[in-house]
Enzyme design. Sequence first.
Site, PDB file in Angstrom:
ATOM      1  N   TYR A 177      50.583  35.769   4.843  1.00  0.00           N
ATOM      2  CA  TYR A 177      51.767  35.802   3.985  1.00  0.00           C
ATOM      3  C   TYR A 177      51.585  34.857   2.804  1.00  0.00           C
ATOM      4  CZ  TYR A 177      53.796  38.242   7.952  1.00  0.00           C
ATOM      5  OH  TYR A 177      54.031  39.147   8.948  1.00  0.00           O
ATOM      6  N   ASN A 216      59.344  46.979   4.117  1.00  0.00           N
ATOM      7  CA  ASN A 216      58.462  48.027   3.593  1.00  0.00           C
ATOM      8  C   ASN A 216      58.890  49.390   4.151  1.00  0.00           C
ATOM      9  OD1 ASN A 216      56.331  49.740   2.933  1.00  0.00           O
ATOM     10  ND2 ASN A 216      54.849  48.704   4.242  1.00  0.00           N
ATOM     11  N   CYS A 226      51.340  47.115   5.570  1.00  0.00           N
ATOM     12  CA  CYS A 226      51.919  45.824   5.972  1.00  0.00           C
ATOM     13  C   CYS A 226      51.343  45.340   7.300  1.00  0.00           C
ATOM     14  CB  CYS A 226      53.438  45.911   6.028  1.00  0.00           C
ATOM     15  SG  CYS A 226      54.097  47.255   7.019  1.00  0.00           S
ATOM     16  N   HIS A 227      50.723  46.234   8.074  1.00  0.00           N
ATOM     17  CA  HIS A 227      50.108  45.809   9.334  1.00  0.00           C
ATOM     18  C   HIS A 227      48.900  44.911   9.099  1.00  0.00           C
ATOM     19  CE1 HIS A 227      47.928  49.489   8.193  1.00  0.00           C
ATOM     20  NE2 HIS A 227      46.897  48.982   8.856  1.00  0.00           N
ATOM     21  N   GLU A 261      41.109  49.768  12.676  1.00  0.00           N
ATOM     22  CA  GLU A 261      40.363  49.355  11.486  1.00  0.00           C
ATOM     23  C   GLU A 261      39.242  48.372  11.801  1.00  0.00           C
ATOM     24  OE1 GLU A 261      42.806  48.247   8.165  1.00  0.00           O
ATOM     25  OE2 GLU A 261      44.215  49.892   8.528  1.00  0.00           O
TER      26      GLU A 261
END
Length: 152
Positions: free
Chosen positions: A91, A114, A122-123, A149
């Site tokens: 953040y 979001n 946002c993850h 990912e």
Amino acid sequence: MERLTCSTPLGTMTLVGEGEAITGLFLPGQRAPAVPESASPVLERGRAQLLDYLAGRRRVFDLPLRPAGTPFQRRVWAALSAIPWGETRTYGQIARNIGAPKAARAVGQANHRNPIPIFIPCHRVIGAGGALTGYGGGLELKRMLLQLEGIL
């Protein structure tokens, strides 16, 4: 406004669109607006790209997105969209990136609001110590997306 419900390996998700743009993605367990179901071209493209991403065949989305939010929220969401597949940011890093270095909490709130998660990733935002922090779809879903990912 229209919506398209998608069965995914992670549960039922609902894409919402207006005109030629995607305006929302509701994750499993979230209540989507009660608007007509439609198979518009933009929602069909969104579903196809979402399913390709979840199957590990897509790393970048190519869709017209129109998230509704304040100017600050849109700056945060633009910064989120720039986080590459397979990487994370904190953040605080996002706050510095948008020129508001003391606004890490406000970045967290914008992240929480979001309206198009996954497409606006946002993850990929984690706590300063590397901890997985809140996610609208729950921490388990966030963990699964990050594992997809190759981050975790």
